[in-house]
Design a protein around this motif. Structure first.
Motif, PDB file in Angstrom:
ATOM      1  N   UNK A  63      49.562  39.531  47.396  1.00 10.07           N
ATOM      2  CA  UNK A  63      50.762  38.878  46.885  1.00 10.07           C
ATOM      3  C   UNK A  63      50.487  37.505  46.287  1.00 10.07           C
ATOM      4  N   UNK A  64      49.262  37.029  46.432  1.00 13.79           N
ATOM      5  CA  UNK A  64      48.891  35.784  45.764  1.00 13.79           C
ATOM      6  C   UNK A  64      48.980  34.567  46.668  1.00 13.79           C
ATOM      7  N   UNK A  65      48.191  33.555  46.316  1.00 12.31           N
ATOM      8  CA  UNK A  65      48.244  32.241  46.953  1.00 12.31           C
ATOM      9  C   UNK A  65      48.476  31.214  45.861  1.00 12.31           C
ATOM     10  N   UNK A  66      49.578  30.488  45.986  1.00 13.35           N
ATOM     11  CA  UNK A  66      49.873  29.442  45.003  1.00 13.35           C
ATOM     12  C   UNK A  66      49.285  28.142  45.503  1.00 13.35           C
ATOM     13  N   UNK A  67      48.262  27.660  44.808  1.00 10.70           N
ATOM     14  CA  UNK A  67      47.529  26.459  45.217  1.00 10.70           C
ATOM     15  C   UNK A  67      47.817  25.314  44.263  1.00 10.70           C
TER      16      UNK A  67
END
Lengths: 110, 107
Positions: free
Chosen positions: A103-107
């Protein structure tokens, strides 16, 4: 069946800090990969692995390290975060027939 | 160098108005052409894999086709829930993704 699990979902880092993005899959896939997605640029391959103990560089590997000690896990390490690494990171697990994404990692690096 | 481009960048359709999205690729030793759907804030969701020129695959209102240089995603009578970004990826030595087409279907 969880598929591909990424943690954390959101992260804010200060410039120079290090961290590890976690990725785990439960489908027994040999091929795993990390991408970053930036507006207008599509998904770009950072590193990939064709099996435990084997990793290789993709299109944009600088500033990132990976290891693959087990089939299930493929962590991505940022050694010294830079603002240019602000992005959404996706882990994928695949066969030759299809690929499944987390689902992704928003960094955000400030 | 392997490359994938997609057109148009964005597409607005009325509900029921059919259209096609294009994916052009330059990949040596193509092993598969993949289509994904991506909703905002989510990871890409697998739709199709095509392996050889002339192959077609269908799923509900979507049909994907493949030639030696490009692939098309045809959307027949789209509904608002088809609104998403559609990504294509060519798998040669690795996956190479296009930038995507942002589709909006208006009721």
């Amino acid at each position: 069946n969880a598929g591909v699990t990424q943690t954390p979902k959101f992260q804010v880092l200060k410039t120079g800090q290090s961290m590890t993005l976690q990725c785990a899959q439960d489908m027994n896939h040999e091929y795993m990969s990390w991408y970053r997605q930036d507006p207008g640029m599509g998904l770009r391959l950072i590193h990939y692995s064709v099996g435990a103990g084997i990793t290789d560089q993709g299109e944009v590997p600088n500033g990132y390290n990976v290891s693959r000690s087990t089939t299930e896990d493929f962590p991505l390490r940022l050694l010294s975060a830079a603002p240019s690494q602000t992005s959404v990171y996706f882990c994928a697990s695949s066969t030759g027939l299809e690929a499944f994404f987390g689902q992704g990692t928003r960094l955000t690096v400030v | 160098e392997d490359q994938v481009t997609q057109s148009p960048e964005a597409l607005r359709l009325q509900e029921g108005e059919s259209s096609s999205l294009n994916c052009s690729y330059t990949v040596s030793g193509l092993r598969g052409l993949f289509w994904y759907r991506q909703d905002p804030g989510k990871g890409p969701e697998f739709l199709f894999t095509l392996y050889s020129a002339g192959e077609e695959k269908e799923k509900e209102r979507l049909k994907a086709t493949l030639t030696k240089k490009e692939s098309f995603l045809h959307i027949t009578a789209p509904k608002p829930e088809d609104s998403a970004t559609y990504l294509c990826a060519a798998y040669g030595q690795n996956f190479v993704f296009g930038p995507g087409t942002r589709l909006s279907v208006l009721p």
